[in-house]
Scaffold this motif. Sequence first.
Motif, PDB file in Angstrom:
ATOM      1  N   PRO A 186       7.233 -13.055  -0.206  1.00 31.05           N
ATOM      2  CA  PRO A 186       5.856 -12.619  -0.434  1.00 31.05           C
ATOM      3  C   PRO A 186       5.645 -12.130  -1.867  1.00 31.05           C
ATOM      4  CG  PRO A 186       7.045 -10.954   0.786  1.00 31.05           C
ATOM      5  CD  PRO A 186       7.947 -12.148   0.679  1.00 31.05           C
ATOM      6  N   SER A 187       4.423 -12.285  -2.347  1.00 32.38           N
ATOM      7  CA  SER A 187       4.057 -11.785  -3.666  1.00 32.38           C
ATOM      8  C   SER A 187       3.377 -10.430  -3.499  1.00 32.38           C
ATOM      9  CB  SER A 187       3.109 -12.751  -4.372  1.00 32.38           C
ATOM     10  OG  SER A 187       2.658 -12.192  -5.574  1.00 32.38           O
ATOM     11  N   PHE A 188       4.057  -9.386  -3.948  1.00 32.95           N
ATOM     12  CA  PHE A 188       3.500  -8.048  -3.806  1.00 32.95           C
ATOM     13  C   PHE A 188       2.443  -7.770  -4.865  1.00 32.95           C
ATOM     14  CE2 PHE A 188       7.789  -7.476  -1.840  1.00 32.95           C
ATOM     15  CZ  PHE A 188       7.320  -7.355  -0.539  1.00 32.95           C
ATOM     16  N   THR A 189       2.421  -8.545  -5.927  1.00 33.78           N
ATOM     17  CA  THR A 189       1.398  -8.386  -6.950  1.00 33.78           C
ATOM     18  C   THR A 189       0.033  -8.778  -6.395  1.00 33.78           C
ATOM     19  OG1 THR A 189       3.033  -8.919  -8.625  1.00 33.78           O
ATOM     20  CG2 THR A 189       0.750  -9.022  -9.287  1.00 33.78           C
ATOM     21  N   LYS A 190      -0.001  -9.862  -5.662  1.00 35.45           N
ATOM     22  CA  LYS A 190      -1.263 -10.300  -5.065  1.00 35.45           C
ATOM     23  C   LYS A 190      -1.747  -9.326  -3.999  1.00 35.45           C
ATOM     24  CE  LYS A 190      -0.521 -15.195  -5.906  1.00 35.45           C
ATOM     25  NZ  LYS A 190      -0.278 -16.507  -5.310  1.00 35.45           N
ATOM     26  N   GLN A 191      -0.811  -8.637  -3.362  1.00 34.35           N
ATOM     27  CA  GLN A 191      -1.169  -7.663  -2.331  1.00 34.35           C
ATOM     28  C   GLN A 191      -1.496  -6.298  -2.934  1.00 34.35           C
ATOM     29  OE1 GLN A 191       2.093  -7.514   0.407  1.00 34.35           O
ATOM     30  NE2 GLN A 191       1.939  -9.666   0.936  1.00 34.35           N
ATOM     31  N   ARG A 192      -1.355  -6.161  -4.257  1.00 32.17           N
ATOM     32  CA  ARG A 192      -1.604  -4.907  -4.979  1.00 32.17           C
ATOM     33  C   ARG A 192      -0.785  -3.763  -4.398  1.00 32.17           C
ATOM     34  NH1 ARG A 192      -5.352  -4.649  -8.840  1.00 32.17           N
ATOM     35  NH2 ARG A 192      -6.718  -6.426  -9.051  1.00 32.17           N
ATOM     36  N   LEU A 193       0.509  -4.002  -4.240  1.00 30.44           N
ATOM     37  CA  LEU A 193       1.420  -3.009  -3.696  1.00 30.44           C
ATOM     38  C   LEU A 193       1.700  -1.928  -4.732  1.00 30.44           C
ATOM     39  CD1 LEU A 193       3.460  -2.174  -1.434  1.00 30.44           C
ATOM     40  CD2 LEU A 193       5.150  -3.471  -2.722  1.00 30.44           C
ATOM     41  N   ASP A 194       1.588  -0.677  -4.325  1.00 27.19           N
ATOM     42  CA  ASP A 194       1.932   0.441  -5.185  1.00 27.19           C
ATOM     43  C   ASP A 194       3.431   0.685  -5.049  1.00 27.19           C
ATOM     44  OD1 ASP A 194       1.967   2.698  -6.747  1.00 27.19           O
ATOM     45  OD2 ASP A 194       0.957   3.985  -5.290  1.00 27.19           O
ATOM     46  N   LEU A 195       4.159   0.633  -6.149  1.00 33.12           N
ATOM     47  CA  LEU A 195       5.622   0.774  -6.097  1.00 33.12           C
ATOM     48  C   LEU A 195       6.049   2.142  -5.574  1.00 33.12           C
ATOM     49  CD1 LEU A 195       6.785  -1.003  -9.366  1.00 33.12           C
ATOM     50  CD2 LEU A 195       6.888  -1.839  -7.029  1.00 33.12           C
ATOM     51  N   ALA A 196       5.253   3.141  -5.775  1.00 30.83           N
ATOM     52  CA  ALA A 196       5.583   4.473  -5.280  1.00 30.83           C
ATOM     53  C   ALA A 196       5.515   4.539  -3.753  1.00 30.83           C
ATOM     54  CB  ALA A 196       4.651   5.511  -5.882  1.00 30.83           C
ATOM     55  N   LYS A 197       4.739   3.651  -3.155  1.00 31.88           N
ATOM     56  CA  LYS A 197       4.573   3.659  -1.704  1.00 31.88           C
ATOM     57  C   LYS A 197       5.318   2.512  -1.019  1.00 31.88           C
ATOM     58  CE  LYS A 197       0.048   5.797  -2.023  1.00 31.88           C
ATOM     59  NZ  LYS A 197      -1.386   5.661  -1.766  1.00 31.88           N
ATOM     60  N   ALA A 198       6.103   1.759  -1.763  1.00 33.64           N
ATOM     61  CA  ALA A 198       6.818   0.610  -1.205  1.00 33.64           C
ATOM     62  C   ALA A 198       7.961   1.072  -0.306  1.00 33.64           C
ATOM     63  CB  ALA A 198       7.369  -0.262  -2.328  1.00 33.64           C
ATOM     64  N   THR A 199       8.185   0.312   0.749  1.00 40.46           N
ATOM     65  CA  THR A 199       9.300   0.615   1.646  1.00 40.46           C
ATOM     66  C   THR A 199      10.594   0.116   1.021  1.00 40.46           C
ATOM     67  OG1 THR A 199       9.053  -1.475   2.838  1.00 40.46           O
ATOM     68  CG2 THR A 199       7.809   0.420   3.681  1.00 40.46           C
ATOM     69  N   LYS A 200      11.701   0.456   1.670  1.00 41.07           N
ATOM     70  CA  LYS A 200      13.012   0.077   1.129  1.00 41.07           C
ATOM     71  C   LYS A 200      13.194  -1.428   1.101  1.00 41.07           C
ATOM     72  CE  LYS A 200      15.509   4.273   2.182  1.00 41.07           C
ATOM     73  NZ  LYS A 200      16.664   4.864   2.841  1.00 41.07           N
ATOM     74  N   TRP A 201      12.728  -2.119   2.135  1.00 40.41           N
ATOM     75  CA  TRP A 201      12.912  -3.577   2.142  1.00 40.41           C
ATOM     76  C   TRP A 201      12.039  -4.243   1.088  1.00 40.41           C
ATOM     77  CZ3 TRP A 201       9.152  -7.180   3.121  1.00 40.41           C
ATOM     78  CH2 TRP A 201       7.989  -6.740   3.722  1.00 40.41           C
ATOM     79  N   GLN A 202      10.856  -3.689   0.833  1.00 29.74           N
ATOM     80  CA  GLN A 202       9.998  -4.228  -0.218  1.00 29.74           C
ATOM     81  C   GLN A 202      10.627  -4.017  -1.588  1.00 29.74           C
ATOM     82  OE1 GLN A 202       6.474  -2.000   0.818  1.00 29.74           O
ATOM     83  NE2 GLN A 202       5.476  -3.816   1.682  1.00 29.74           N
ATOM     84  N   MET A 203      11.232  -2.853  -1.811  1.00 25.89           N
ATOM     85  CA  MET A 203      11.912  -2.589  -3.074  1.00 25.89           C
ATOM     86  C   MET A 203      13.121  -3.505  -3.236  1.00 25.89           C
ATOM     87  SD  MET A 203      10.183  -0.443  -4.786  1.00 25.89           S
ATOM     88  CE  MET A 203      11.250   0.258  -6.003  1.00 25.89           C
TER      89      MET A 203
END
Length: 48
Positions: A14-31
């Motif tokens: 998945p592209s987290f940029t398109k989802q506008r993911l905040d890195l401070a709120k990302a889960t461990k698997w997303q990181m």
Amino acid sequence: MYKILAQINKVILPSFTKQRLDLAKATKWQMAIIGYKYYVTTRALSKK
């Protein structure tokens, strides 16, 4: 090898940029996915 892997990752992961993911709120698997994609992308760009 890394260029091919980077292209596969672009399609599958998945592209987290398109989802506008905040890195401070990302889960461990997303990181973990972000770190993996960063590693593969930097290797693909540095190897000519």
